[in-house]
Design an enzyme around this catalytic site. Structure first.
Site, PDB file in Angstrom:
ATOM      1  N   TYR A 291       2.539  -2.757  -2.537  1.00 38.37           N
ATOM      2  CA  TYR A 291       2.032  -4.191  -2.276  1.00 38.37           C
ATOM      3  C   TYR A 291       1.268  -4.935  -1.996  1.00 38.37           C
ATOM      4  O   TYR A 291       1.142  -5.713  -2.719  1.00 38.37           O
ATOM      5  CB  TYR A 291       3.536  -4.762  -0.813  1.00 38.37           C
ATOM      6  CG  TYR A 291       4.834  -4.046  -0.555  1.00 38.37           C
ATOM      7  CD1 TYR A 291       5.484  -3.676  -2.723  1.00 38.37           C
ATOM      8  CD2 TYR A 291       5.238  -3.241   0.324  1.00 38.37           C
ATOM      9  CE1 TYR A 291       6.342  -3.510  -3.029  1.00 38.37           C
ATOM     10  CE2 TYR A 291       6.541  -3.113   0.102  1.00 38.37           C
ATOM     11  CZ  TYR A 291       7.702  -2.637  -1.178  1.00 38.37           C
ATOM     12  OH  TYR A 291       8.727  -2.304  -1.272  1.00 38.37           O
TER      13      TYR A 291
ATOM     14  N   GLU B 188       9.443  -6.898   3.416  1.00 36.99           N
ATOM     15  CA  GLU B 188       9.176  -6.524   4.884  1.00 36.99           C
ATOM     16  C   GLU B 188       9.441  -5.026   4.576  1.00 36.99           C
ATOM     17  O   GLU B 188       9.980  -4.667   4.175  1.00 36.99           O
ATOM     18  CB  GLU B 188      10.433  -6.998   6.162  1.00 36.99           C
ATOM     19  CG  GLU B 188      12.065  -6.230   6.362  1.00 36.99           C
ATOM     20  CD  GLU B 188      12.659  -6.565   6.686  1.00 36.99           C
ATOM     21  OE1 GLU B 188      13.458  -6.091   7.545  1.00 36.99           O
ATOM     22  OE2 GLU B 188      12.793  -7.901   7.781  1.00 36.99           O
TER      23      GLU B 188
END
Length: 152
Positions: A120, A108
């Site tokens: 990411y 997260e």
């Protein structure tokens, strides 16, 4: 700072927690506490550091339960950000996850952390959900973006 090829990745130990905390505190507006970092040295965790000689430049913390890996933290000293060190840490932890038969890496990230989100996404992570108002900010709350990388 040495060239990127001279950086060394190695497992960290509890004795490295203070150096990790210094980096964490300089990199984030809401850092993990020293106690939180110290709690990440145990059976289910892998903590890896990226060094230039004896100087810790960044680190990653993952927790693996059976075939699921959760990226707890990836942090690079702000003085050396933008030089591919976060990518190097991420590549290493994904390779370790694959070697240990994980099927997914989950994380997260604060919605405002565009640098991390870009890292990411380039590595193949996709948004899998959101936690509305999950993180406190100086002027309210912001969402946590949940991201997954399927390993196959």
């Amino acid at each position: 700072m040495s060239s990127a090829t001279s950086f060394q990745l190695r497992a960290l130990s509890l004795s490295d927690a203070q150096a990790m905390f210094v980096i964490e505190s300089s990199a984030y507006s809401h850092p993990l506490s020293l106690a939180n970092l110290q709690d990440c040295f145990g059976y289910l965790y892998r903590v890896e550091g990226l060094f230039d000689g004896d100087q810790l430049l960044g680190f990653s913390i993952v927790q693996q339960v059976i075939d699921e890996v959760t990226l707890i933290d990836i942090c690079v000293n702000p003085a050396v950000q933008g030089k591919g060190l976060g990518k190097r840490l991420l590549t290493s932890l994904v390779a370790q996850a694959k070697a240990l038969n994980a099927v997914v890496v989950m994380l997260e990230v604060r919605q405002s952390n565009m640098g991390a989100i870009g890292l990411y996404e380039k590595a193949g992570f996709v948004e899998s959900g959101r936690r509305k108002g999950y993180y406190s900010t100086d002027d309210g709350h912001e969402d946590a973006i949940l991201m997954d990388l399927a390993l196959g």
